[in-house]
Enzyme design. Structure first.
Site, short mmCIF file in Angstrom:
data_model
loop_
_atom_site.label_atom_id
_atom_site.label_comp_id
_atom_site.label_asym_id
_atom_site.label_seq_id
_atom_site.Cartn_x
_atom_site.Cartn_y
_atom_site.Cartn_z
N GLU A 1 55.34 11.40 43.67
CA GLU A 1 55.77 9.99 43.60
C GLU A 1 56.26 9.67 42.18
OE1 GLU A 1 53.47 7.40 46.84
OE2 GLU A 1 52.17 7.95 45.17
N CYS B 1 51.13 -0.63 49.30
CA CYS B 1 51.21 -1.22 47.97
C CYS B 1 52.53 -1.96 47.74
CB CYS B 1 51.03 -0.15 46.90
SG CYS B 1 52.14 1.27 47.07
#
Length: 640
Positions: free
Chosen positions: A318, A402
């Protein structure tokens, strides 16, 4: 005598002090109409309220433990925190007693959950209480606390209610006793940065410097030797070498922060760290932190950033990979990472207006972060590729949710990123229809009304509203792309070149009620070419107009978008207003198009495809996949 940039301290205005209309008003309305309640509903559906409700049995492990030793369920407090923060900002724009009551109920649950010593974390109170503070590297305790702190500040500012603020102050007070170099204290920090910038917000709203000191401690300790994460693993009976990603670069803990030169690791963690560092640099006038951040800023923006302001090309971590590695179809470019870049850029402006930061803030905001939210506020992107074969679409929710509340809280708080105030100066970083109420240190109360249809139109006007005349400087960003910009005060043209400082037009004078400033920012169409080292964009060109990156979609152009070829000299573009896309301005251009229908059956042949003249429609990238599903492309072929 004018202060140097690094001697000034600019702080963002509170969200309730800016009212938005126009472009951002529509996006805020979408959050008020749909997103704020949607976030809460989906948190409830996931079981998050059961996790914090002490009147119910603990739900236990709902999302299984993963090989890295944790579960995304550990982060639920952060999802609730960001959702409450979004609700707070939405309540200011549009009162919603039902939604406010639901938020109040969650806050009451957190009050009952909080331990007497101040500790607060649903997972480590209700699922694994024996594991508290045993794995800061992986388990997100301080990260979750940070998001609840930000929610507390937002809810207090928007509603005047102190309960969550008091809860989080008690938790922060407890942290002060837990972390440090004293006997029995932990000389540690979180594996996922966030609490650093949250503590600064807490300090600013309470006036308590002790919270600044704790934030500074976390920043100063990061990456120092002997390494805290190594010692922590040994105390916990874990192998220090056997962990997720297996490098401290993943969480930017490989070196002390002032020694770091390259942006590495998990993109969101990096952005949150640098945001906290920039805040502390502003509050303490810390030139050593500012110098480190300037080095990291150049590293990111000249070697590792997509044209959209997307960052972190790889799904595997990520985050970041090698310099100039910017694949388009597989771009991860997490929404949260661009949100974080907006945070960082905004905070780099804390020591004085500087176009190099504000331009990137705007680029990342419109093109990196905003695509994460649909126009109706109901669906979301987690990753943001710059090319799609037609299989990448928005989703309703995610196992690690998120991004939805992150983009929602940014959209609803955007007014605080537009304006900042120092002792005797107002800086306007972003343009948009708005009214800002600003208070200067000299006691002057200034209302600044901004009238514009930006980013669709480059005409921007400001009108002052003052009870009594006041002397201060008004600094307006002149974007690097705005060639030929003009500026006037009460109809009198100013010499921009003589008044530019770090890319801002600085007008220092005594202002009276009704003064009018007119700024014109030409929105000419600009071809953009990538550094030749970016192999994925070789022979390609992207289009920008003002701050916006444009793309082509199947909806407007049919399939085989890679067959579109833009001429080297751009033809005049016809602008078209798209009513079904928030009145966005689309661009119609004459192009050539390779014939794909008459190629025949061979996979390869010794003659290139023939071309025909065609018209291609380009739409703002942040609006793609809001209509019929299909292909999308940012970087199109460029004729040689």
């Amino acid at each position: 005598m004018t202060k140097s940039s690094n001697d000034r301290q600019f702080r963002p205005v509170a969200v309730p002090d800016v009212e938005l209309g126009g472009f951002w008003g529509k996006w805020q309305d979408a959050v008020c109409n749909s997103t704020a309640e949607t976030l809460l509903d989906r948190c409830v559906e996931a079981g998050m309220l059961k996790a914090i409700d002490v009147n119910q049995p603990s739900p236990g492990v709902v999302i299984p433990i993963q090989p890295w030793g944790g579960t995304t369920q550990m982060f639920w407090d952060s999802d609730l925190g960001k959702s409450i923060e979004t609700i707070a900002y939405s309540l200011y724009r549009r009162p919603n007693p039902k939604l406010e009551a639901r938020a109040d109920e969650i806050i009451d649950m957190y009050e009952r959950l909080q331990d007497k010593d101040g500790y607060l974390n649903a997972w480590f109170q209700r699922v694994e209480p024996a594991r508290r503070w045993t794995n800061l590297r992986d388990h997100h305790e301080l990260y979750c606390a940070g998001h609840l702190m930000e929610a507390a500040v937002a809810y207090y500012q928007a509603t005047g209610k102190r309960k969550l603020l008091d809860i989080m102050c008690r938790f922060a007070d407890y942290m002060i006793t837990m972390f440090g170099h004293g006997e029995g204290q932990l000389p540690g920090y979180c594996g996922h940065e966030e609490v650093e910038l949250a503590l600064v917000k807490l300090a600013r709203v309470t006036g308590e410097k002790k919270y600044l000191e704790l934030s500074k401690f976390f920043i100063d300790e990061r990456g120092t030797e002997p390494h805290f994460f190594t010692a922590e693993a040994a105390r916990d009976g874990r192998s220090a070498a056997d962990f997720h990603q297996k490098t401290y670069e993943y969480g930017q803990a490989h070196q002390p922060v002032r020694e770091q030169k390259k942006v590495v690791g998990h993109a969101v963690r990096a952005m949150y760290l640098y945001s906290g560092m920039a805040d502390i640099a502003t509050e303490y006038k810390d030139d050593s932190l500012t110098a480190a951040l300037e080095t990291l800023w150049d590293d990111l923006t000249t070697k590792q950033m997509y044209i959209t302001g997307g960052i972190g090309p790889a799904a595997s971590n990520e985050g970041f990979t090698d310099y100039y590695d910017l694949p388009n179809a597989t771009a991860y470019a997490e929404t949260c990472a661009s949100v974080g870049l907006v945070f960082w850029a905004s905070r780099m402006l804390g020591r004085g207006p500087d176009r190099r930061y504000a331009d990137i803030m705007e680029q990342a905001l419109y093109n990196g972060a905003l695509p994460g939210l649909s126009t109706d506020g109901k669906t979301f992107f987690y990753d943001n590729p710059l090319e799609s074969a037609g299989k990448h679409h928005r989703w309703k929710w995610h196992h690690c949710p998120c991004c939805p509340p992150n983009i929602a809280r940014l959209v609803t708080s955007i007014g605080s990123y537009m304006y900042a105030v120092a002792d005797d100066e107002i800086a306007v970083h972003l343009y948009g229809e708005s009214t800002a109420r600003l208070k200067l240190a000299n006691g002057a109360d200034v209302e600044l009304a901004q009238t514009t249809n930006y980013p669709w139109d480059g005409a921007v006007a400001f009108t002052t509203r003052l009870k009594t005349p006041a002397k201060f400087a008004l600094s307006l960003r002149i974007p690097d792309w705005a060639e030929g910009a003009t500026l006037s005060v009460n109809g009198e043209m100013l010499d921009l070149a003589a008044n530019i400082r770090d890319g801002y037009a600085r007008i220092d004078r005594e202002w009276v009620d009704g003064d009018r400033v007119a700024l014109s920012l030409p929105l000419s169409l600009r071809p953009q070419y990538a550094n030749p080292k970016v192999r994925q964009d070789a022979g390609r060109v992207a289009l920008m107009r003002g701050p916006l990156v444009y793309c082509v979609e199947t909806t407007d152009n049919g399939e085989d978008l890679n067959a579109i070829v833009l001429p080297r000299e751009l033809p005049a573009a016809e602008t078209v207003v798209l009513k079904d896309l928030n009145d966005a301005v689309a661009l119609d251009l004459k192009v050539e198009r390779e014939e794909t229908s008459n190629w025949g059956t061979p996979l390869y042949r010794n003659a290139p495809a023939q071309r025909q003249v065609a018209t291609a429609r380009f739409v703002p990238y942040h609006l793609w996949d809001n209509r019929a599903p299909g292909e999308m492309l940012v970087w199109v072929q460029s004729d040689k």
